[in-house]
Enzyme design. Structure first.
Site, short mmCIF file in Angstrom:
data_model
loop_
_atom_site.label_atom_id
_atom_site.label_comp_id
_atom_site.label_asym_id
_atom_site.label_seq_id
_atom_site.Cartn_x
_atom_site.Cartn_y
_atom_site.Cartn_z
N GLY A 68 0.83 -1.20 0.00
CA GLY A 68 0.00 0.00 0.00
C GLY A 68 0.86 1.24 0.00
CB CYS A 95 5.36 -4.26 0.40
SG CYS A 95 6.44 -2.83 0.21
CE1 TYR A 96 0.74 1.11 5.12
CE2 TYR A 96 -0.63 -0.79 5.67
CZ TYR A 96 -0.29 0.55 5.85
OH TYR A 96 -0.98 1.30 6.76
CG HIS A 190 5.74 -5.79 -4.44
ND1 HIS A 190 4.45 -5.60 -4.02
CD2 HIS A 190 6.44 -4.73 -3.98
CE1 HIS A 190 4.36 -4.47 -3.35
NE2 HIS A 190 5.56 -3.91 -3.32
CD GLU A 192 2.59 -8.27 -5.39
OE1 GLU A 192 3.41 -9.04 -4.84
OE2 GLU A 192 2.32 -7.15 -4.94
CG ASP A 249 -17.16 -9.96 -21.07
OD1 ASP A 249 -16.33 -10.87 -21.31
OD2 ASP A 249 -16.83 -8.79 -20.79
CE LYS A 401 -12.85 -10.03 -22.38
NZ LYS A 401 -14.07 -9.19 -22.44
N1 GLN Z 1 4.42 2.70 1.78
C1 GLN Z 1 5.24 1.64 2.28
C2 GLN Z 1 6.71 1.91 2.01
O1 GLN Z 1 7.05 2.83 1.31
C3 GLN Z 1 4.83 0.32 1.62
C4 GLN Z 1 5.10 0.29 0.15
C5 GLN Z 1 4.48 -0.89 -0.53
O2 GLN Z 1 3.66 -1.60 0.01
N2 GLN Z 1 4.83 -1.12 -1.80
O3 GLN Z 1 7.55 1.20 2.50
#
Ligand code: GLN
Length: 545
Positions: A68, A95-96, A190, A192, A249, A401
């Site tokens: 986030g 991450c966040y 990340h 993903e 669809d 999709k």
């Molecule tokens: N905002 C948080 C940071 O800068 C998390 C970033 C993120 O989730 N990509 O570390």
């Protein structure tokens, strides 16, 4: 009768398939976590991070806290309902999400880093085999020096109590952590995004080896359950109406309804006079003869073209005329069908409106937009059909999709239709710049048909996302048969895109373009020049108006 407004649908996928829940903290990559899980045949749904755990109407096999844009320690930063940790299922923070886990343990654990870390990083994965065998499971089978992708400014300043480090990087000493007793994990990178090459393996480790989710999310498994769900919702006599366009669809949704409730599903197709060449006829043929769908085609082209007369410089006006007239006609027809259906002993009233909503629309409407943003509810177009009080039925609501395409293939829908490019509701009206007349429609249709035919013949159709011929409101000079002509100009457009948010121009060979030009100028009366439109999106849009 089941009330779908209250979200009480029987047999929703989240209740019948093992489900990984993603709580979204507003990262632009959150939907990718969901995608990757689905690609692993694991059912996965996203909810905003503000979701109250007590209100969850299903039990996930595991929970992922997404990334986030906020800093966990800033005022007003979003936080997960603490009850998520009492669910008793494995949790992984990305991450966040990692920072959220650490911050919860002690609000001094997360600090602003000296510098942002954005891009590739190499991990050093460390093993902790011993008593707590579960801590090593997240990186099981992955290389010790795994390549990952980072995007963060904050970092963990210290290791939360009871956690161990399972991966570090030059910049992030706590790039991967695991709780010593509970199945709680956090990663700073990340998995993903495709830049993290083995990211999917890590997500699989979490979902399969840690959460024990079954990899049984397939379209063939979905069909049976979905048919049951539709039947339970509609009941023995209920009837459903829905608009079809010949697009993927609406066709897949219609075929699903046909399989579930037969002719108690009424498909309506409106020919608005600005469809592709022969489209109304072809779609009718496939849907009725091919797929057995109970379809009514309404030829309303005169009504539309009359209303479009004189509208020149206002694309929005074209869109509004077409949109509103479509609703009027659909409404008239719906009332007719409803009256005819009413009182018959085989069927009851029309109670539902079929809508081809896909999961990306749902994600868009529920994703976390910021601490102060109220969460939009998915708008209910049922209200559009005045006075009929129809409830919405959205059988594709949980699908991406590519899943819809796979479902379509399994339902026996011809490949051509399953892979069809999107076609806008206002049709050729927004590809004919300037006034839309029957003559202009003819020219645009013929040019477009040649372009499509050649693209398909060359085997290029599936390499591009959308292609069409547009008609420009100018005339140019040409020489045809030694005679000077003053005729119209066609612009070809073809783009490649994965999400339709940005798009690149398709790189045709010049030879191919020349061939199209020759054919169009020779075969389409009224055209003497052909251009290739070379603007990417942005700054261009995919359609012309
Ligand atoms: N905002 C948080 C940071 O800068 C998390 C970033 C993120 O989730 N990509 O570390």
């Amino acid at each position: 009768m089941v009330d779908n407004e209250a979200g009480v649908l029987p047999q929703e996928p989240k209740k019948t398939f093992d489900t990984i829940l993603v709580l979204d903290f507003g990262s632009q990559y959150t939907h990718l976590i969901t995608r990757r899980m689905r690609e692993l045949n694991i059912y996965c749904e996203m909810l905003p991070c503000t979701q109250k755990i007590a209100d969850l109407d299903f039990k996930p096999k595991g929970v992922i806290l997404s990334g986030g844009p906020y800093s966990v320690y800033e005022d007003g930063a979003p936080h997960a309902d603490p009850a998520v940790f009492d669910l008793g299922v494995p949790i992984m923070g990305i991450c966040y999400g990692l920072q959220e886990i650490a911050y919860r343990a002690d609000n001094k654990n997360v600090i602003a880093g000296e510098k942002r870390e954005y891009g590739h990083a190499t991990l050093n994965v460390t093993k902790h085999s011993g008593k707590q065998e579960h801590v090593d499971r997240l990186f099981e089978g992955l290389e010790k020096d795994m390549e990952v992708w980072m995007s963060h400014g904050d970092k963990l300043g210290k290791l939360p109590e009871d956690f161990v480090v399972v991966a570090e990087s030059g910049n992030s000493p706590y790039a991967g952590i695991a709780h010593q007793e509970k199945e709680i994990y956090g990663i700073q990178f990340h998995p993903e995004v495709t830049h993290t090459k083995k990211g999917t393996q890590l997500l699989k480790n979490f979902a399969v080896s840690i959460c024990k989710a079954q990899q049984n999310w397939t379209m063939s498994a979905f069909i049976g359950k979905e048919l049951e769900r539709i039947r339970a919702l509609v009941g023995d006599k209920g009837q459903v109406i829905g608009a079809v366009s010949g697009g993927v669809d609406s066709t897949v949704a219609a075929k699903l309804m046909k399989e579930a409730i037969g002719d108690r599903f009424h498909a309506v197709m409106v020919d608005n006079g600005v469809l592709r060449k022969n489209e109304a006829k072809e779609v009718k043929e496939i849907l009725t003869k091919g797929l057995g769908i109970n379809l009514t085609v309404i030829d309303a082209s005169d009504r539309f073209l009359d209303l479009l007369k004189g509208v020149k410089d206002d694309p929005e006006k074209k869109r509004k005329i077409i949109g509103n007239t479509f609703i009027e006609i659909f409404q008239e027809k719906a009332k007719e069908i409803a009256e005819a259906a009413h009182g018959s002993d085989k069927a009851g009233d029309i109670e539902f409106l079929l809508q081809g909503t896909l999961y990306p629309d749902v994600i868009e409407s529920i994703s976390f937009k910021g601490p102060s943003a109220t969460i939009k509810t998915h708008h209910n177009v049922g209200g559009l059909l005045e006075g009929m009080h129809l409830k919405l039925i959205e059988p594709l609501r949980e699908l991406f999709k590519d899943e819809v395409r796979e479902l379509g293939t399994q339902l026996g829908i011809p490949e051509d239709l399953v892979w069809r490019h999107p076609f806008p509701g206002p049709g050729l009206a927004i590809r004919i710049i300037g006034e839309v007349t029957r003559e202009q429609v003819r020219i645009a249709q013929e040019a477009d048909a040649i372009f499509m035919e050649e693209i398909k013949k060359a085997g290029l159709y599936r390499q591009m996302s959308q292609a069409y011929a547009a008609l420009l409101p100018v005339k140019a000079v040409g020489v045809m048969g030694d005679k000077r002509v003053h005729a119209q100009v066609i612009a070809l457009r073809a783009v490649q895109t994965t999400d339709f948010m940005t798009a690149d121009v398709f790189p045709f060979e010049t030879k191919f373009l020349s061939k199209i030009s020759t054919r169009i100028v020779n075969e389409v009366d009224g055209v003497c020049r052909v251009l290739y439109e070379i603007t990417s999106k942005p700054p261009g849009t995919i359609e012309m108006e």
